[in-house]
Design an enzyme around this catalytic site. Sequence first.
Site, PDB file in Angstrom:
ATOM      1  N   ASP A   1       0.847  -1.008  -0.030  1.00 28.15           N
ATOM      2  CA  ASP A   1      -0.010   0.006  -0.057  1.00 28.15           C
ATOM      3  C   ASP A   1       0.900   1.345  -0.028  1.00 28.15           C
ATOM      4  OD1 ASP A   1      -1.833   2.417   1.265  1.00 28.15           O
ATOM      5  OD2 ASP A   1      -3.075   0.576   0.880  1.00 28.15           O
ATOM      6  N   ILE A   2       0.414   2.234  -0.846  1.00 28.84           N
ATOM      7  CA  ILE A   2       1.305   3.441  -0.900  1.00 28.84           C
ATOM      8  C   ILE A   2       1.101   4.301   0.462  1.00 28.84           C
ATOM      9  CG2 ILE A   2       1.299   3.510  -3.384  1.00 28.84           C
ATOM     10  CD1 ILE A   2      -0.771   5.883  -3.302  1.00 28.84           C
TER      11      ILE A   2
ATOM     12  N   ASN B   1     -13.284  -3.507   2.063  1.00 32.98           N
ATOM     13  CA  ASN B   1     -14.228  -2.487   2.158  1.00 32.98           C
ATOM     14  C   ASN B   1     -15.166  -2.640   1.008  1.00 32.98           C
ATOM     15  OD1 ASN B   1     -12.868  -1.436   4.425  1.00 32.98           O
ATOM     16  ND2 ASN B   1     -11.807  -0.199   3.141  1.00 32.98           N
TER      17      ASN B   1
ATOM     18  N   GLY C   1     -16.081   2.569   3.184  1.00 30.96           N
ATOM     19  CA  GLY C   1     -14.677   3.088   3.173  1.00 30.96           C
ATOM     20  C   GLY C   1     -14.012   2.590   1.915  1.00 30.96           C
ATOM     21  N   GLN C   2     -14.682   2.285   0.842  1.00 29.17           N
ATOM     22  CA  GLN C   2     -13.939   1.640  -0.377  1.00 29.17           C
ATOM     23  C   GLN C   2     -13.810   2.937  -1.107  1.00 29.17           C
ATOM     24  OE1 GLN C   2     -16.429  -0.970  -2.902  1.00 29.17           O
ATOM     25  NE2 GLN C   2     -14.762  -1.249  -4.276  1.00 29.17           N
ATOM     26  N   SER C   3     -12.409   3.017  -1.411  1.00 26.09           N
ATOM     27  CA  SER C   3     -12.032   4.290  -2.116  1.00 26.09           C
ATOM     28  C   SER C   3     -11.668   3.962  -3.581  1.00 26.09           C
ATOM     29  CB  SER C   3     -10.712   5.171  -1.366  1.00 26.09           C
ATOM     30  OG  SER C   3      -9.782   4.111  -1.261  1.00 26.09           O
TER      31      SER C   3
ATOM     32  N   HIS D   1     -10.682  -5.352  -3.542  1.00 23.32           N
ATOM     33  CA  HIS D   1      -9.385  -5.380  -3.130  1.00 23.32           C
ATOM     34  C   HIS D   1      -9.389  -5.733  -1.550  1.00 23.32           C
ATOM     35  CE1 HIS D   1     -10.265  -1.098  -2.789  1.00 23.32           C
ATOM     36  NE2 HIS D   1      -9.350  -1.022  -1.605  1.00 23.32           N
TER      37      HIS D   1
ATOM     38  N   HIS E   1      -7.072  -5.682   1.941  1.00 25.72           N
ATOM     39  CA  HIS E   1      -5.931  -5.078   2.612  1.00 25.72           C
ATOM     40  C   HIS E   1      -5.515  -6.161   3.593  1.00 25.72           C
ATOM     41  CE1 HIS E   1      -6.495  -0.650   1.656  1.00 25.72           C
ATOM     42  NE2 HIS E   1      -8.061  -0.990   1.602  1.00 25.72           N
TER      43      HIS E   1
END
Length: 112
Positions: A29-30, A85, A91-93, A98, A100
């Site tokens: 993750d960035i 999410n 909270g899915q952006s 995906h 986490h």
Amino acid sequence: MDCLFCKMVAGEIPTNKVYEDDQVLAFYDIDPQAPVHFLVIPKKHLASPAAIGEEDAALVGHIFAVIAQIAGQLGLENGYRVVTNCGPDGGQSVGHLHFHVLAKRSLAWPPG
């Protein structure tokens, strides 16, 4: 397609890759929220967990097998959390399924 993760799968956007096979891509993750924080995404575009159908059962099983394999390679024997999410309130952006994986710190429950 204008999907960020599909562009990563296509190699148009670089990733700090952890793992890749013909079905999934895993990358760090960035904006990590734990000392170890990587994402595992299917190469098949699914907009969210709500888009998973019965035909995707083997793919989702494979994703969790890959998570376990990576966790073993990274020495996460004390445990880790897998978070998915769904939708804006969840909270899915990014509009691509995906998972986490967070580890190497104590994770509180319940989450925020």
